[in-house]
Design a protein around this motif. Structure first.
Motif, PDB file in Angstrom:
ATOM      1  N   ARG A   1       0.829  -1.177  -0.122  1.00  0.00           N
ATOM      2  CA  ARG A   1      -0.104  -0.071   0.073  1.00  0.00           C
ATOM      3  C   ARG A   1       0.841   1.444   0.083  1.00  0.00           C
ATOM      4  O   ARG A   1       0.672   2.132  -0.736  1.00  0.00           O
ATOM      5  N   LEU A   2       1.893   1.282   0.629  1.00  0.00           N
ATOM      6  CA  LEU A   2       2.816   2.307   0.882  1.00  0.00           C
ATOM      7  C   LEU A   2       3.469   2.646  -0.622  1.00  0.00           C
ATOM      8  O   LEU A   2       3.378   3.891  -0.962  1.00  0.00           O
ATOM      9  N   VAL A   3       3.906   1.740  -1.431  1.00  0.00           N
ATOM     10  CA  VAL A   3       4.384   1.963  -2.430  1.00  0.00           C
ATOM     11  C   VAL A   3       3.388   2.475  -3.460  1.00  0.00           C
ATOM     12  O   VAL A   3       3.562   3.380  -4.169  1.00  0.00           O
ATOM     13  N   GLN A   4       2.104   1.689  -3.323  1.00  0.00           N
ATOM     14  CA  GLN A   4       1.183   2.128  -4.174  1.00  0.00           C
ATOM     15  C   GLN A   4       0.498   3.692  -4.113  1.00  0.00           C
ATOM     16  O   GLN A   4       0.244   4.296  -5.072  1.00  0.00           O
ATOM     17  N   ARG A   5       0.668   4.086  -2.960  1.00  0.00           N
ATOM     18  CA  ARG A   5       0.408   5.667  -2.608  1.00  0.00           C
ATOM     19  C   ARG A   5       1.488   6.559  -3.499  1.00  0.00           C
ATOM     20  O   ARG A   5       1.348   7.651  -3.564  1.00  0.00           O
TER      21      ARG A   5
ATOM     22  N   LYS B   1       6.524   8.123  -7.699  1.00  0.00           N
ATOM     23  CA  LYS B   1       7.924   8.170  -7.284  1.00  0.00           C
ATOM     24  C   LYS B   1       8.596   6.771  -7.385  1.00  0.00           C
ATOM     25  O   LYS B   1       9.804   6.689  -7.871  1.00  0.00           O
ATOM     26  N   TRP B   2       7.864   5.956  -7.188  1.00  0.00           N
ATOM     27  CA  TRP B   2       8.376   4.327  -7.493  1.00  0.00           C
ATOM     28  C   TRP B   2       8.732   4.068  -9.039  1.00  0.00           C
ATOM     29  O   TRP B   2       9.935   3.703  -9.164  1.00  0.00           O
ATOM     30  N   ARG B   3       7.899   4.745  -9.842  1.00  0.00           N
ATOM     31  CA  ARG B   3       8.256   4.479 -11.314  1.00  0.00           C
ATOM     32  C   ARG B   3       9.294   5.114 -11.639  1.00  0.00           C
ATOM     33  O   ARG B   3      10.210   4.828 -12.463  1.00  0.00           O
ATOM     34  N   ARG B   4       9.593   6.456 -11.155  1.00  0.00           N
ATOM     35  CA  ARG B   4      10.835   7.163 -11.398  1.00  0.00           C
ATOM     36  C   ARG B   4      12.092   6.531 -10.965  1.00  0.00           C
ATOM     37  O   ARG B   4      13.098   6.595 -11.555  1.00  0.00           O
ATOM     38  N   THR B   5      12.076   6.003  -9.743  1.00  0.00           N
ATOM     39  CA  THR B   5      13.118   5.459  -9.428  1.00  0.00           C
ATOM     40  C   THR B   5      13.489   4.007 -10.256  1.00  0.00           C
ATOM     41  O   THR B   5      14.514   3.796 -10.403  1.00  0.00           O
ATOM     42  N   GLU B   6      12.524   3.043 -10.579  1.00  0.00           N
ATOM     43  CA  GLU B   6      12.580   2.053 -11.500  1.00  0.00           C
ATOM     44  C   GLU B   6      13.299   2.403 -12.656  1.00  0.00           C
ATOM     45  O   GLU B   6      14.128   1.967 -13.183  1.00  0.00           O
ATOM     46  N   ASN B   7      13.034   3.514 -13.208  1.00  0.00           N
ATOM     47  CA  ASN B   7      13.568   4.053 -14.489  1.00  0.00           C
ATOM     48  C   ASN B   7      14.897   4.427 -14.284  1.00  0.00           C
ATOM     49  O   ASN B   7      15.763   4.113 -15.199  1.00  0.00           O
ATOM     50  N   LEU B   8      15.152   5.216 -13.179  1.00  0.00           N
ATOM     51  CA  LEU B   8      16.434   5.491 -12.842  1.00  0.00           C
ATOM     52  C   LEU B   8      17.451   4.396 -12.738  1.00  0.00           C
ATOM     53  O   LEU B   8      18.641   4.501 -13.256  1.00  0.00           O
ATOM     54  N   VAL B   9      17.007   3.421 -11.886  1.00  0.00           N
ATOM     55  CA  VAL B   9      17.816   2.081 -12.077  1.00  0.00           C
ATOM     56  C   VAL B   9      18.103   1.355 -13.082  1.00  0.00           C
ATOM     57  O   VAL B   9      19.311   0.979 -13.555  1.00  0.00           O
ATOM     58  N   ARG B  10      17.034   1.195 -13.740  1.00  0.00           N
ATOM     59  CA  ARG B  10      17.309   0.558 -15.084  1.00  0.00           C
ATOM     60  C   ARG B  10      17.933   1.436 -16.205  1.00  0.00           C
ATOM     61  O   ARG B  10      18.843   0.638 -16.911  1.00  0.00           O
ATOM     62  N   ARG B  11      17.960   2.514 -16.154  1.00  0.00           N
ATOM     63  CA  ARG B  11      18.672   3.367 -17.095  1.00  0.00           C
ATOM     64  C   ARG B  11      20.050   3.496 -16.709  1.00  0.00           C
ATOM     65  O   ARG B  11      21.016   3.697 -17.687  1.00  0.00           O
ATOM     66  N   TYR B  12      20.423   3.563 -15.344  1.00  0.00           N
ATOM     67  CA  TYR B  12      21.909   4.050 -15.082  1.00  0.00           C
ATOM     68  C   TYR B  12      22.587   3.047 -14.165  1.00  0.00           C
ATOM     69  O   TYR B  12      23.787   3.065 -13.919  1.00  0.00           O
TER      70      TYR B  12
ATOM     71  N   ALA C   1      13.469  13.155  -3.149  1.00  0.00           N
ATOM     72  CA  ALA C   1      12.073  12.449  -3.729  1.00  0.00           C
ATOM     73  C   ALA C   1      12.292  11.006  -3.552  1.00  0.00           C
ATOM     74  O   ALA C   1      11.085  10.400  -3.260  1.00  0.00           O
ATOM     75  N   ILE C   2      13.211  10.458  -4.039  1.00  0.00           N
ATOM     76  CA  ILE C   2      13.299   9.048  -4.264  1.00  0.00           C
ATOM     77  C   ILE C   2      14.644   8.483  -3.599  1.00  0.00           C
ATOM     78  O   ILE C   2      14.748   7.390  -3.662  1.00  0.00           O
ATOM     79  N   ARG C   3      15.399   9.164  -2.839  1.00  0.00           N
ATOM     80  CA  ARG C   3      16.221   8.856  -2.063  1.00  0.00           C
ATOM     81  C   ARG C   3      16.012   7.411  -1.348  1.00  0.00           C
ATOM     82  O   ARG C   3      16.960   6.765  -1.365  1.00  0.00           O
ATOM     83  N   SER C   4      14.991   7.601  -0.836  1.00  0.00           N
ATOM     84  CA  SER C   4      14.865   6.146   0.302  1.00  0.00           C
ATOM     85  C   SER C   4      14.331   4.925  -0.573  1.00  0.00           C
ATOM     86  O   SER C   4      14.276   3.885  -0.119  1.00  0.00           O
ATOM     87  N   LEU C   5      14.023   5.165  -1.863  1.00  0.00           N
ATOM     88  CA  LEU C   5      13.616   4.189  -2.785  1.00  0.00           C
ATOM     89  C   LEU C   5      14.369   3.575  -3.538  1.00  0.00           C
ATOM     90  O   LEU C   5      14.400   2.325  -3.961  1.00  0.00           O
TER      91      LEU C   5
END
Length: 168
Positions: free
Chosen positions: A89-93, A97-108, A121-125
């Protein structure tokens, strides 16, 4: 809230220094970091430094340790729970931010550890996402410590710079 923290610190100066790693941990720990602004740590360190309650380099070292511990909690949560983290639920809320983090990790890839460290904004994710990707543990820890070290130097620069600007 920051006023209450600073009031407590003023009354308990012998224990107040422990707020530094605690706040660093809280702002970087997966889940908790979404609710604890990084500005709190900057303000606390700035007040401690301006009032000569603590050495700036000691605070930076303690912040480094607290932030790396928070990152490692996120990394191991990501490794343990894998893709199930996204269903919480926390991530769904905070799915954007989760999607931005996922894109960052996949890209870099490994560079995401450094980049994510400087985006509040995404430091903890980022650590959880890196853990989900099964990034090797033996590579994660030294990269995270290097990123946290750079971040701690940034904290020193911000606190010292603010001190020189506002209290010349």
């Amino acid at each position: 809230m920051i006023e209450a923290i600073l009031a407590w610190a003023s009354e308990h100066r012998d224990q107040a220094l422990w707020l530094v790693p605690l706040l660093a941990f809280m702002e970087t720990c997966v889940g908790v970091g979404l609710f604890v602004p990084s500005l709190m740590l900057v303000i606390v360190c700035s007040v401690f430094y301006a009032n000569d309650w603590a050495n700036l380099w000691l605070m930076a070292g303690m912040a480094l340790v607290g932030s790396s511990l928070g990152d490692h909690v996120g990394y191991y949560v990501g490794r343990a729970l894998g893709p199930k983290v996204e269903e919480t639920r926390l991530v769904q809320r905070h799915i954007n931010k989760w999607r931005r983090t996922e894109n960052l990790v996949r890209r870099y890839g490994p560079w995401a550890i450094f980049i994510g460290r400087f985006i509040p904004a995404i430091r903890s994710l980022v650590p959880a996402m890196v853990g989900i990707t099964d990034f090797p543990r033996w590579r994660y820890t030294p990269l995270d410590l290097a990123a946290c070290s750079l971040w701690a130097l940034g904290l020193v620069a911000i606190v010292r710079g603010a001190h020189e600007v506002f209290l010349p």
